[in-house]
Design an enzyme around this catalytic site. Structure first.
Site, PDB file in Angstrom:
ATOM      1  N   GLU A 115       0.859  -1.179   0.000  1.00 31.09           N
ATOM      2  CA  GLU A 115       0.000   0.000   0.000  1.00 31.09           C
ATOM      3  C   GLU A 115       0.898   1.232   0.000  1.00 31.09           C
ATOM      4  O   GLU A 115       1.811   1.326   0.821  1.00 31.09           O
ATOM      5  CB  GLU A 115      -0.912   0.022   1.230  1.00 31.09           C
ATOM      6  CG  GLU A 115      -1.858   1.210   1.235  1.00 31.09           C
ATOM      7  CD  GLU A 115      -2.738   1.279   2.468  1.00 31.09           C
ATOM      8  OE1 GLU A 115      -3.517   2.246   2.583  1.00 31.09           O
ATOM      9  OE2 GLU A 115      -2.628   0.380   3.326  1.00 31.09           O
TER      10      GLU A 115
ATOM     11  N   ARG B 178       5.954 -12.958   9.341  1.00 31.00           N
ATOM     12  CA  ARG B 178       6.584 -11.681   9.020  1.00 31.00           C
ATOM     13  C   ARG B 178       7.941 -11.578   9.708  1.00 31.00           C
ATOM     14  O   ARG B 178       8.241 -12.326  10.646  1.00 31.00           O
ATOM     15  CB  ARG B 178       5.686 -10.521   9.455  1.00 31.00           C
ATOM     16  CG  ARG B 178       5.440 -10.441  10.941  1.00 31.00           C
ATOM     17  CD  ARG B 178       4.601  -9.224  11.298  1.00 31.00           C
ATOM     18  NE  ARG B 178       5.339  -7.993  11.030  1.00 31.00           N
ATOM     19  CZ  ARG B 178       4.783  -6.797  11.006  1.00 31.00           C
ATOM     20  NH1 ARG B 178       3.484  -6.660  11.209  1.00 31.00           N
ATOM     21  NH2 ARG B 178       5.502  -5.724  10.784  1.00 31.00           N
TER      22      ARG B 178
ATOM     23  N   LYS C  18       4.946   0.367   9.876  1.00 31.45           N
ATOM     24  CA  LYS C  18       4.910   1.545   9.012  1.00 31.45           C
ATOM     25  C   LYS C  18       4.158   2.691   9.688  1.00 31.45           C
ATOM     26  O   LYS C  18       4.508   3.863   9.534  1.00 31.45           O
ATOM     27  CB  LYS C  18       4.251   1.182   7.679  1.00 31.45           C
ATOM     28  CG  LYS C  18       4.526   2.190   6.563  1.00 31.45           C
ATOM     29  CD  LYS C  18       3.670   1.909   5.349  1.00 31.45           C
ATOM     30  CE  LYS C  18       4.012   0.624   4.669  1.00 31.45           C
ATOM     31  NZ  LYS C  18       3.210   0.429   3.423  1.00 31.45           N
TER      32      LYS C  18
END
Length: 451
Positions: free
Chosen positions: A45, A271, A281
């Site tokens: 994104e 992850r 983020k």
């Protein structure tokens, strides 16, 4: 006497270790599930710069594509115009290129498919699988229930197909304010997986989009958009991080009515978490917006652009991602491994000039005053191709303070009173005297040299 042939020693076949994702793809190829075709995607994104955790996903998706002679799409999941910007799009493309990867054809955008997503949402309404809800976000959250309590049906759940289509058209036309209405999937409010309790699939956002301008007033939610994007692009293996495992039933549900027999499959992996690094983020964005760092590419940041400014190489980051491997369970990797990888990569690439950080003066008492000479020192003792450099040697030089010990401990092989050592690229020197100030601190070391 019967003689039997003696079997010759045969070298065992080489055993190749594969991770669980490769095992899935190998099985798909054996069964011909996708006709031997492998197409992955990297779908960030564009709401911030990528960090070291994204590097693992980049290396995995592009690496899988290359390994199986397939391709990898770069796709921007730009379904939330509030936080997205062209700056982030450009930075992501730069980071992927810098890491050494290239994508299939042109970069793709979720916004490229908004028309198809909208038509598919209307199809779900016609099938009785979606409805417009007037509840607020808080009411929807409250009525969803929890792991021990089933959800409560929305009072708008049984609207007719005609009413839902009309309201959805009005949402698209910009008739309503943000949050006034949403489109929800009609699944099961008592489903044991809370994600499946009539999730929101469209919401109203009256904000200009970086790619489509003011064309749209409604935007699909990620859980609805992502499987459709994969299906349109004919992705075979949709590899994502472990937090999306609970969303996989919704991924499959969205594509139940998709007009294609070849449906992509979602595969989750753990992850990347690294000690002493912020891997969020959202939190990194807060640091940037608060002015606590110089920007997303501040060398202290764990962003790919920050690591690049800090001196990390793409080879070292790819090596790091290879070494940590692909797992199904979450874990934390010590930052020491990342630092090891950069040292391993640079040890034959970088020059190694030395610097004195805590200096102490050394006077060579038997060296002529006013005279200097040049000494040759290699730039990298392990790589002759990097050549040599010249350093100045004279009567007064400086050494690192901790390279001298007035009362040396056992196995101290550096400079000490009466001890002879060799200066790199120059002469042997012997300490003859030590000069101190009134506080007992060493200010000068006197030596003689052997010409």
């Amino acid at each position: 006497m019967e003689h039997k042939d003696i079997e010759k020693d045969v070298a065992p076949e080489e055993v190749v270790s594969v991770n669980f994702i490769e095992a899935i793809i190998n099985k798909d190829n054996e069964t011909g599930k996708y006709g031997g075709r492998v197409l992955t995607r990297f779908p960030p994104e564009p709401n911030g710069y990528l960090h070291i955790g994204h590097a693992k996903s980049i290396c995995l998706n592009f690496g899988i594509g290359k390994q199986y002679n397939g391709l990898t799409n770069l796709r921007f999941d730009d379904t939330n115009p509030v936080k997205e910007d062209v700056e982030y799009v450009n930075s992501i493309m730069e980071d992927v290129k810098w890491l050494g990867f290239d994508w299939n054809e042109q970069p793709r955008y979720a916004s490229d498919y908004f028309d198809q997503m909208y038509e598919y949402a209307k199809k779900l309404i016609i099938l009785g699988k979606a409805y417009v809800d007037d509840q607020t976000a808080d009411e929807i959250k409250q009525n969803r229930g929890d792991f021990s309590t089933p959800g409560v049906n929305s009072p708008y759940r049984e609207r007719s197909v005609e009413e839902n289509l009309a309201l959805f058209e009005e949402m698209k036309a910009g008739k309503y304010k943000d949050g006034e209405k949403v489109l929800r999937a009609k699944i099961d409010m008592a489903h044991p997986n809370i994600v499946m309790r009539d999730p929101v699939i469209y919401r109203i956002v009256n904000t200009e989009h970086h790619n489509t301008g003011n064309e749209w007033k409604i935007y699909p939610m990620y859980d609805f958009a992502h499987p459709i994007e994969d299906a349109i692009e004919r992705i075979t293996h949709s590899i994502c991080t472990l937090e999306f495992e609970v969303h996989r039933p919704l991924y499959d549900w969205v594509l139940e009515e998709w007009d294609d027999t070849e449906i992509p499959q979602q595969i989750e992996f753990a992850r990347l978490n690294v000690t002493k690094m912020v891997m969020s983020k959202r939190k990194l964005r807060a640091l940037v917006e608060a002015g606590l760092v110089a920007g997303w590419d501040d060398p202290r940041m764990p962003t790919i652009s920050g690591l690049r400014r800090r001196g990390y190489t793409p080879e070292s980051i790819r090596d790091f991602c290879d070494r940590i491997g692909v797992a199904k369970a979450d874990s934390v990797v010590d930052i020491a491994l990342l630092e090891f990888c950069i040292r391993e990569d640079l040890k034959l690439k970088a020059t190694r000039p030395m610097v004195v950080i805590d200096p102490v003066k050394v006077i060579i008492t038997n060296y002529p005053e006013g005279q200097t000479e040049l000494c040759t020192v290699e730039n990298n003792p392990e790589n002759e191709e990097l050549g040599n450099r010249e350093v100045v040697f004279g009567r007064e030089i400086y050494i690192e303070r901790n390279d001298f010990m007035e009362e040396p401990v056992k196995k101290f092989f550096r400079l000490a009173p009466g001890k002879e050592v060799r200066l790199k690229g120059a002469y042997f020197i012997t300490c003859t005297d030590v000069i101190k100030d009134e506080n007992g601190n060493i200010t000068e070391i006197h030596c003689t040299y052997d010409p």
